[in-house]
Design a protein around this motif. Structure first.
Motif, mmCIF file in Angstrom:
data_model
loop_
_atom_site.group_PDB
_atom_site.id
_atom_site.type_symbol
_atom_site.label_atom_id
_atom_site.label_comp_id
_atom_site.label_asym_id
_atom_site.label_seq_id
_atom_site.Cartn_x
_atom_site.Cartn_y
_atom_site.Cartn_z
ATOM 1 N N TRP A 163 0.830 -1.211 0.000
ATOM 2 C CA TRP A 163 0.000 0.000 0.000
ATOM 3 C C TRP A 163 0.864 1.260 0.000
ATOM 4 O O TRP A 163 1.108 1.881 1.030
ATOM 5 N N CYS A 164 1.332 1.646 -1.168
ATOM 6 C CA CYS A 164 2.111 2.878 -1.343
ATOM 7 C C CYS A 164 1.179 3.952 -1.890
ATOM 8 O O CYS A 164 0.699 3.854 -3.024
ATOM 9 N N GLU A 165 0.930 4.999 -1.094
ATOM 10 C CA GLU A 165 -0.049 6.016 -1.451
ATOM 11 C C GLU A 165 0.515 7.160 -2.276
ATOM 12 O O GLU A 165 -0.244 8.037 -2.702
ATOM 13 N N GLY A 166 1.821 7.204 -2.480
ATOM 14 C CA GLY A 166 2.389 8.295 -3.268
ATOM 15 C C GLY A 166 2.639 9.541 -2.442
ATOM 16 O O GLY A 166 2.986 9.477 -1.261
ATOM 17 N N MET A 167 2.368 10.703 -3.053
ATOM 18 C CA MET A 167 2.812 11.960 -2.476
ATOM 19 C C MET A 167 1.722 12.761 -1.773
ATOM 20 O O MET A 167 1.986 13.837 -1.253
ATOM 21 N N GLY A 168 0.486 12.295 -1.758
ATOM 22 C CA GLY A 168 -0.552 13.018 -1.043
ATOM 23 C C GLY A 168 -1.822 13.174 -1.849
ATOM 24 O O GLY A 168 -2.043 12.487 -2.857
ATOM 25 N N ALA A 169 -2.680 14.101 -1.419
ATOM 26 C CA ALA A 169 -3.971 14.316 -2.068
ATOM 27 C C ALA A 169 -3.798 14.687 -3.536
ATOM 28 O O ALA A 169 -2.869 15.427 -3.905
ATOM 29 N N HIS A 170 -4.678 14.158 -4.371
ATOM 30 C CA HIS A 170 -4.719 14.430 -5.809
ATOM 31 C C HIS A 170 -3.474 13.939 -6.548
ATOM 32 O O HIS A 170 -3.259 14.305 -7.702
ATOM 33 N N ASP A 171 -2.686 13.129 -5.883
ATOM 34 C CA ASP A 171 -1.489 12.568 -6.522
ATOM 35 C C ASP A 171 -1.808 11.158 -7.011
ATOM 36 O O ASP A 171 -2.323 10.341 -6.256
ATOM 37 N N ASP A 172 -1.485 10.892 -8.276
ATOM 38 C CA ASP A 172 -1.846 9.607 -8.881
ATOM 39 C C ASP A 172 -0.643 8.682 -9.053
ATOM 40 O O ASP A 172 -0.707 7.718 -9.807
ATOM 41 N N SER A 173 0.441 8.970 -8.344
ATOM 42 C CA SER A 173 1.650 8.171 -8.511
ATOM 43 C C SER A 173 1.702 6.950 -7.599
ATOM 44 O O SER A 173 2.655 6.169 -7.653
ATOM 45 N N GLY A 174 0.701 6.765 -6.763
ATOM 46 C CA GLY A 174 0.699 5.644 -5.832
ATOM 47 C C GLY A 174 0.612 4.298 -6.534
ATOM 48 O O GLY A 174 0.148 4.184 -7.676
ATOM 49 N N THR A 175 1.054 3.263 -5.821
ATOM 50 C CA THR A 175 0.978 1.893 -6.342
ATOM 51 C C THR A 175 0.293 1.013 -5.299
ATOM 52 O O THR A 175 0.791 -0.040 -4.903
#
Length: 349
Positions: A144-156
């Motif tokens: 569960w990697c959420e990325g950089m925060g709100a509105h960020d779509d880089s998560g995996t």
């Protein structure tokens, strides 16, 4: 005569000393055995079909925690320093003590069969834990990697057994998440939410300051959350749960032509627990996602997750057992896992 008496007295002293040493040794052995005596039956977990990994946290601080089921050991590596092993646990007699500053992980490249993904993927996670502080403790385990925060779509993001996510009605609850996008959730028209909002929410709070079992299953359609072996059902209350968006209230199983969680007609809304998802689990592709998900695939993490650009909200508590399955276990099977841990006996100690 005196010589015989002296010899007899010496023999008696030696015999007494030997008896004392034997008694002390026996007490020490008994003490060690008692301290490491498991309350539960690990064979129930090991024999459950679909088992991918099962950690019992028997290893001392400084060592990798290993799964001893199947060909892959899935060694969990300590992050941030040594994690203490303490006495008391369901399956090995011990547990890992997380202090909110350390966690365990398997790098993405070594996740192997834990890397459960695809449109028809199924998964179940089962944990025996004693959670201390829900304000800090948000993660049991998952990829569960959420990325950089709100509105960020880089998560995996893929799957995660999380706790206390208040954004969409999950404050202090068990909130298992599933993601088909990796990044933020998208509606049927492709428009994004600020976060991933695909998760079930239990009716009751996660127990704290006591041993319990926490689990979830995903059958490629529905996410189900369990506390102490029971499916903790909850209906959707759109206003109270902050789920008034049509994604929650109108794009449920009926919208997609899927049946309900018990096989009957599908509802208009997605529900809360069970929660309708229906889109499978995100699969990271290094070539396809090279420019959009630059942090790479998610590690498998225990007691923490990557969110808002760093590892955060590390859990405080004891972990005595953790299992992952590559299929959705039934309600009866999850009850069997719960019963195998005998948390009632752990809570008496």
């Amino acid at each position: 005569m005196k010589q015989a008496d002296t010899q007899a007295a010496g023999a008696n002293r030696m015999a007494s000393r030997a008896t004392l040493i034997a008694s002390v040794a026996s007490l020490l052995v008994a003490s060690v055995s008692l301290a490491a005596e498991p309350t539960g039956d690990p064979s129930v977990v090991k024999e459950m079909p679909g088992l991918v990994a099962f950690w019992t946290f028997s290893e001392p601080a400084g060592e990798e925690r290993r799964s001893y089921v199947g060909p892959e050991e899935f060694p969990l590596v300590e992050v941030g320093g040594k994690i203490d092993r303490v006495e008391g646990g369901p399956y090995s007699g011990y547990s890992a003590s997380l202090d909110g500053k350390h966690h365990l992980k398997i790098p993405y490249v070594a996740t192997g069969r834990l890397n459960i993904s695809g449109p028809d993927a199924e998964v179940t996670m089962f944990a025996v834990a004693r959670i201390v502080d829900l304000r800090r403790s948000r993660t049991i385990a998952g990829m569960w990697c959420e990325g950089m925060g709100a509105h960020d779509d880089s998560g995996t993001r893929q799957y995660g057994l999380l706790m206390n996510m208040p954004a969409y009605g999950g404050g202090n609850k068990l909130v298992p998440h599933i993601s088909s996008e990796g990044g933020v959730t998208r509606r049927a028209d492709g428009s994004p939410f600020p976060w991933c909002c695909d998760y079930a929410v239990t009716k009751h709070d996660v127990p704290t300051e006591e041993w319990c079992t926490l689990a979830f299953s995903y059958d490629s359609k529905y996410v189900r959350a369990y506390i102490n072996g029971k499916l903790d059902k909850r209906e959707l209350d759109p206003a109270k749960d902050r789920r008034t968006d049509p994604y929650f209230t109108e794009q449920g199983p009926a919208f997609h032509g899927d049946p309900g969680p018990d096989g009957g007609p599908g509802a208009k809304d997605r529900g809360m627990n069970p929660y309708y998802h229906g889109r499978g689990i995100f699969a990271y592709d290094p070539a396809k996602h090279a420019n959009t998900k630059i942090m790479g695939g998610s590690d498998f993490m225990v007691g923490a997750r990557f969110a808002i650009g760093h590892t955060r909200e590390q859990t405080v508590g004891l972990f005595g057992g953790l299992a992952v399955f590559d299929r959705a276990l039934s309600n009866d099977e999850i009850q069997q896992l719960h019963d195998s841990a005998r948390v009632d006996l752990l809570n008496q100690r």
